[in-house]
Design a protein around this motif. Structure first.
Motif, mmCIF file in Angstrom:
data_model
loop_
_atom_site.group_PDB
_atom_site.id
_atom_site.type_symbol
_atom_site.label_atom_id
_atom_site.label_comp_id
_atom_site.label_asym_id
_atom_site.label_seq_id
_atom_site.Cartn_x
_atom_site.Cartn_y
_atom_site.Cartn_z
ATOM 1 N N ILE A 110 0.841 -1.206 0.000
ATOM 2 C CA ILE A 110 0.000 0.000 0.000
ATOM 3 C C ILE A 110 0.872 1.251 0.000
ATOM 4 O O ILE A 110 0.654 2.186 -0.784
ATOM 5 C CB ILE A 110 -0.946 -0.007 1.228
ATOM 6 N N MET A 111 1.896 1.262 0.860
ATOM 7 C CA MET A 111 2.742 2.453 0.970
ATOM 8 C C MET A 111 3.518 2.688 -0.326
ATOM 9 O O MET A 111 3.682 3.827 -0.765
ATOM 10 C CB MET A 111 3.702 2.335 2.157
ATOM 11 N N ASP A 112 3.985 1.589 -0.940
ATOM 12 C CA ASP A 112 4.718 1.745 -2.210
ATOM 13 C C ASP A 112 3.826 2.412 -3.257
ATOM 14 O O ASP A 112 4.239 3.315 -3.972
ATOM 15 C CB ASP A 112 5.160 0.364 -2.735
ATOM 16 N N GLU A 113 2.582 1.947 -3.317
ATOM 17 C CA GLU A 113 1.690 2.472 -4.357
ATOM 18 C C GLU A 113 1.289 3.922 -4.070
ATOM 19 O O GLU A 113 1.164 4.732 -4.987
ATOM 20 C CB GLU A 113 0.441 1.580 -4.490
ATOM 21 N N LEU A 114 1.105 4.225 -2.775
ATOM 22 C CA LEU A 114 0.759 5.613 -2.433
ATOM 23 C C LEU A 114 1.916 6.555 -2.750
ATOM 24 O O LEU A 114 1.705 7.679 -3.227
ATOM 25 C CB LEU A 114 0.372 5.727 -0.952
ATOM 26 N N VAL B 111 -6.564 8.036 -1.173
ATOM 27 C CA VAL B 111 -5.893 7.172 -0.186
ATOM 28 C C VAL B 111 -6.696 5.891 0.027
ATOM 29 O O VAL B 111 -6.178 4.767 -0.136
ATOM 30 C CB VAL B 111 -5.699 7.926 1.157
ATOM 31 N N GLN B 112 -7.961 6.069 0.370
ATOM 32 C CA GLN B 112 -8.789 4.897 0.655
ATOM 33 C C GLN B 112 -8.948 4.027 -0.592
ATOM 34 O O GLN B 112 -8.943 2.790 -0.508
ATOM 35 C CB GLN B 112 -10.158 5.360 1.159
ATOM 36 N N GLY B 113 -9.082 4.687 -1.742
ATOM 37 C CA GLY B 113 -9.210 3.951 -3.006
ATOM 38 C C GLY B 113 -7.991 3.074 -3.251
ATOM 39 O O GLY B 113 -8.111 1.903 -3.655
ATOM 40 N N THR B 114 -6.818 3.608 -3.002
ATOM 41 C CA THR B 114 -5.583 2.843 -3.233
ATOM 42 C C THR B 114 -5.472 1.669 -2.250
ATOM 43 O O THR B 114 -5.155 0.537 -2.638
ATOM 44 C CB THR B 114 -4.353 3.774 -3.073
ATOM 45 N N ILE B 115 -5.758 1.959 -0.971
ATOM 46 C CA ILE B 115 -5.675 0.890 0.058
ATOM 47 C C ILE B 115 -6.634 -0.244 -0.293
ATOM 48 O O ILE B 115 -6.244 -1.431 -0.305
ATOM 49 C CB ILE B 115 -6.001 1.456 1.463
ATOM 50 N N ASP B 116 -7.875 0.117 -0.602
ATOM 51 C CA ASP B 116 -8.891 -0.908 -0.897
ATOM 52 C C ASP B 116 -8.503 -1.713 -2.141
ATOM 53 O O ASP B 116 -8.715 -2.928 -2.214
ATOM 54 C CB ASP B 116 -10.260 -0.261 -1.090
ATOM 55 N N ALA B 117 -7.951 -0.998 -3.128
ATOM 56 C CA ALA B 117 -7.572 -1.682 -4.375
ATOM 57 C C ALA B 117 -6.458 -2.704 -4.116
ATOM 58 O O ALA B 117 -6.499 -3.829 -4.627
ATOM 59 C CB ALA B 117 -7.119 -0.649 -5.406
ATOM 60 N N VAL B 118 -5.477 -2.320 -3.293
ATOM 61 C CA VAL B 118 -4.371 -3.231 -2.998
ATOM 62 C C VAL B 118 -4.887 -4.456 -2.230
ATOM 63 O O VAL B 118 -4.553 -5.607 -2.566
ATOM 64 C CB VAL B 118 -3.266 -2.507 -2.176
ATOM 65 N N ILE B 119 -5.712 -4.208 -1.218
ATOM 66 C CA ILE B 119 -6.241 -5.331 -0.405
ATOM 67 C C ILE B 119 -7.008 -6.300 -1.296
ATOM 68 O O ILE B 119 -6.793 -7.519 -1.256
ATOM 69 C CB ILE B 119 -7.171 -4.802 0.716
ATOM 70 N N THR B 120 -7.881 -5.746 -2.123
ATOM 71 C CA THR B 120 -8.716 -6.595 -2.983
ATOM 72 C C THR B 120 -7.839 -7.397 -3.941
ATOM 73 O O THR B 120 -8.027 -8.599 -4.120
ATOM 74 C CB THR B 120 -9.705 -5.718 -3.778
ATOM 75 N N ARG B 121 -6.885 -6.694 -4.547
ATOM 76 C CA ARG B 121 -6.032 -7.356 -5.544
ATOM 77 C C ARG B 121 -5.196 -8.489 -4.914
ATOM 78 O O ARG B 121 -5.127 -9.588 -5.449
ATOM 79 C CB ARG B 121 -5.113 -6.315 -6.164
ATOM 80 N N GLU B 122 -4.630 -8.208 -3.755
ATOM 81 C CA GLU B 122 -3.731 -9.184 -3.133
ATOM 82 C C GLU B 122 -4.478 -10.376 -2.532
ATOM 83 O O GLU B 122 -3.972 -11.489 -2.514
ATOM 84 C CB GLU B 122 -2.876 -8.516 -2.042
ATOM 85 N N LEU B 123 -5.678 -10.144 -2.014
ATOM 86 C CA LEU B 123 -6.403 -11.235 -1.331
ATOM 87 C C LEU B 123 -7.434 -11.921 -2.224
ATOM 88 O O LEU B 123 -7.913 -12.993 -1.907
ATOM 89 C CB LEU B 123 -7.117 -10.701 -0.088
#
Lengths: 248, 394
Positions: free
Chosen positions: B67-71, B136-148
């Motif tokens: 998440i931090m890398d993408e942000l 911010v929230q969009g990026t976090i949610d996108a990473v979580i969804t993609r990874e899991l």
């Protein structure tokens, strides 16, 4: 029957418990100017509305153009100059005129020449592109009459046609009304201006308390109310007399 | 004859300077609200997004680090936004705009398929909501969804912490709320303005201009008079919508030119994924329906109760309905309480929201049916009333 353009027979009308017309009967002869007179609140406007089909009587019959009045059929057949100055303030004078002419089903181009002629006679041609809201009371009145004349109706109802006009315009308006009579049209006029009555009226109907007090030719009215006096004396006498007389 | 009457009504309305100015107001307000901050922001200090990243990850997966890398990549080229690392949990609670990824974030998310992180969003900064809940929230949610996602779709809890630590809705609902609030606000303005234009084009105005008798004695089909006024009202409503659209268009255009769209408050209210032909149609349909119903109600009272009583009662009724509609929508634009459902102004609003978010087809059809039935009943009543000429005499 062809003798009359409009006949009212025993018309009665009550609104909210108040009797505004009671057994009202009169006839309007074709090709003549009939003046309808009466004190304020006597029932003149209500009588006009009955003829226009805007007020449905409780009793009585109305014959118009040799037919029993059909409120829907009559729409557009009578040229009306209402008592108040009527027009859309935000539109130009020419747009106001065009609207009413088109509403009457008349082609504007066919009356354009007559319109300019009337405007020149009333010294109003320079007002064509002005907003209606900027006109004076007298100018609005004169414009209303022009509009009514141009609708081409056979039967014109003019409610106080010269009120608010200067002497010159009022005289010209009277000439214009007379010209309509000469063309065979019929005019029912409500007016309290003596020069209108003297110059134009041929028949007079006096209405008091919602009924006809007297109706007849102009000279008959003078003879009846004030044989030794003028038309003005006769009208004052008619308005102030308590006795209601049933006549012609 | 109908064309003549309609052209007159339209001219009488749109030839007034005050009407044109009223129509320009929404565009000018939106442009002012949308553009001025863009230029103010460019000279201001960058917006700071604070973060507390404690996620220790599990073998082969660290959601926090990703998440931090993408942000960092996202904000790398944006001079207006700055990522600031926080030292501890106390600093997190003291921050204005911050998010916290707890130490066991990846572990719990991986084990339970429920990813919970925390956010604090300042109410006082106009940029806070679009940046924090948007980017911010969009990026976090996108990473979580993609990874899991390869295993099982995760449930994401973005818990927003206010000073009193109340929880609020998640981002998706927030988007819907934003759209609902925006639509309700614009609809309310149109309803209020609709009342004012009836003073210019309604039957009371005809009577004041001395034209009522002339119209009633000249026009064979009186329902033309009613239809003309309704179409004029709809035209006005449509012109109002165009004013909003033009204003919004200018804001988006300027935002794209100055490359700050992401921080624009007005732009943030319209999530990109809901701008579709269907949603645009839904919004136009809503405004047209509202204009039509508002004019319909006012004309109904004018014609059936006479001028004085009609104006007073009709004006009061429509204003009350408008205020009730707006107040109940402010509480929650997505709710359907009985007080909303009985308000006719709510029906086009809810129909539009359902169309935009493609929800509840059956109920949408019911609302459409109610709108059409209500309009037809009022039109029939008006046609009967104008034949009785109450507007002329009472």
């Amino acid at each position: 029957m062809d003798y009359y353009i409009c006949e009212l027979k025993d018309i009665s009308k009550a609104i909210n418990g108040t009797q505004i017309l009671q057994n009202l009967s009169f006839n309007i002869r074709k090709g003549r100017v009939t003046a309808m007179l009466g004190p304020n609140g006597s029932g003149k406007t209500s009588s006009i509305r009955v003829i226009l089909g805007l007020l449905n009587p409780d009793m009585g019959e109305i014959w118009l153009f040799n037919e029993l009045l059909d409120r829907k059929k009559i729409r557009g057949k009578i040229g009306l100059l209402p008592q108040s100055n009527s027009g859309y303030r935000q539109l130009s004078v020419i747009d106001n005129i065009k609207f009413m002419i088109k509403l009457a089903g008349v082609d504007f181009n066919s009356v354009q020449e007559e319109l300019y002629s009337l405007l020149i006679r009333l010294n109003m041609k320079n007002l064509l592109n002005k907003k209606f809201g900027t006109l004076s009371g007298g100018e609005s009145r004169a414009l209303g009459l022009i509009r009514t004349v141009l609708t081409g109706s056979e039967f014109l109802i003019l409610d106080e046609p010269t009120t608010g006009l200067d002497i010159a315009r009022a005289a010209e308006i009277r000439k214009i009304i007379q010209e309509q009579i000469n063309k065979g049209k019929t005019v029912l006029m409500s007016s309290h201006i003596v020069s209108d009555l003297e110059g134009l009226a041929q028949d007079i109907i006096i209405i008091k308390d919602g009924t006809v007090d007297f109706s007849g030719e102009k000279q008959e009215v003078i003879d009846f109310y004030s044989p030794e006096g003028s038309l003005e004396d006769a009208i004052i006498s008619a308005f102030t007399s308590k006795e209601v007389v049933t006549n012609v | 004859m109908f064309k003549t009457i309609l052209m007159k009504d339209l001219s009488a309305l749109f030839k007034q300077k005050s009407v044109i100015l009223t129509l320009l107001m929404p565009a000018l307000i939106i442009i002012a609200i949308g553009i001025i901050p863009l230029f103010l922001e460019s000279s201001a200090e960058p917006f700071q997004v604070h973060y507390l990243m404690e996620d220790e990850g599990i073998e082969g997966l660290n959601l926090g680090s990703t998440i931090m890398d993408e942000l960092k990549i996202l904000f790398n080229n944006d001079n207006n936004i700055e990522l600031v690392e926080l030292a501890d949990i106390d600093a997190f609670y003291a921050a204005d705009n911050a998010f916290w990824l707890p130490a066991n974030f990846t572990e719990i998310a991986n084990a339970t398929r429920i990813a919970t992180y925390y956010m604090i969003i300042s109410d006082s900064n106009i940029q806070a909501n679009p940046i924090m809940t948007g980017q911010v929230q969009g990026t976090i949610d996108a990473v979580i969804t993609r990874e899991l996602l390869p295993v099982q779709p995760p449930e994401i809890n973005a818990q927003q912490l206010f000073p009193d630590e109340q929880l609020t809705e998640a981002g998706v609902a927030k988007n819907r709320g934003n759209v609902g609030f925006g639509l309700a606000y614009i609809a309310f303005l149109i309803l209020i303005m609709g009342g004012s234009i009836l003073k210019i084009t309604g039957f009371s105005a005809e009577r004041e201009s001395g034209m009522m008798e002339l119209l009633l004695t000249s026009v064979h089909k009186r329902h033309y008079l009613i239809l003309s006024k309704l179409i004029t009202g709809i035209s006005y409503g449509f012109a109002s919508i165009m004013s909003y659209i033009v204003g919004l268009g200018v804001v988006l255009l300027v935002s794209s030119i100055v490359s700050s769209e992401s921080t624009n408050f007005i732009a943030s209210l319209v999530p990109e994924d809901i701008i579709t032909p269907l949603s645009i149609f839904a919004v136009i349909l809503m405004f047209v329906s509202l204009s039509f119903m508002s004019m319909n109600i006012l004309l109904f009272f004018q014609l059936s109760m006479g001028r004085e009583a009609g104006d007073r009662f009709g004006g009061t009724a429509t204003t009350m309905l408008s205020i009730l509609f707006y107040m109940t929508s402010l509480v929650d634009p997505l709710e359907e309480s009985p007080i909303q459902v009985v308000n006719p102004y709510y029906w086009p609003f809810k129909l539009a929201l359902n169309m935009i978010f493609k929800e509840d087809l059956l109920r949408s059809l019911l609302y459409a049916f109610m709108i059409i039935s209500f309009s037809i009943i009022l039109l029939k009543k008006q046609t009967t009333a104008i034949e009785k000429e109450k507007v002329l005499f009472e």
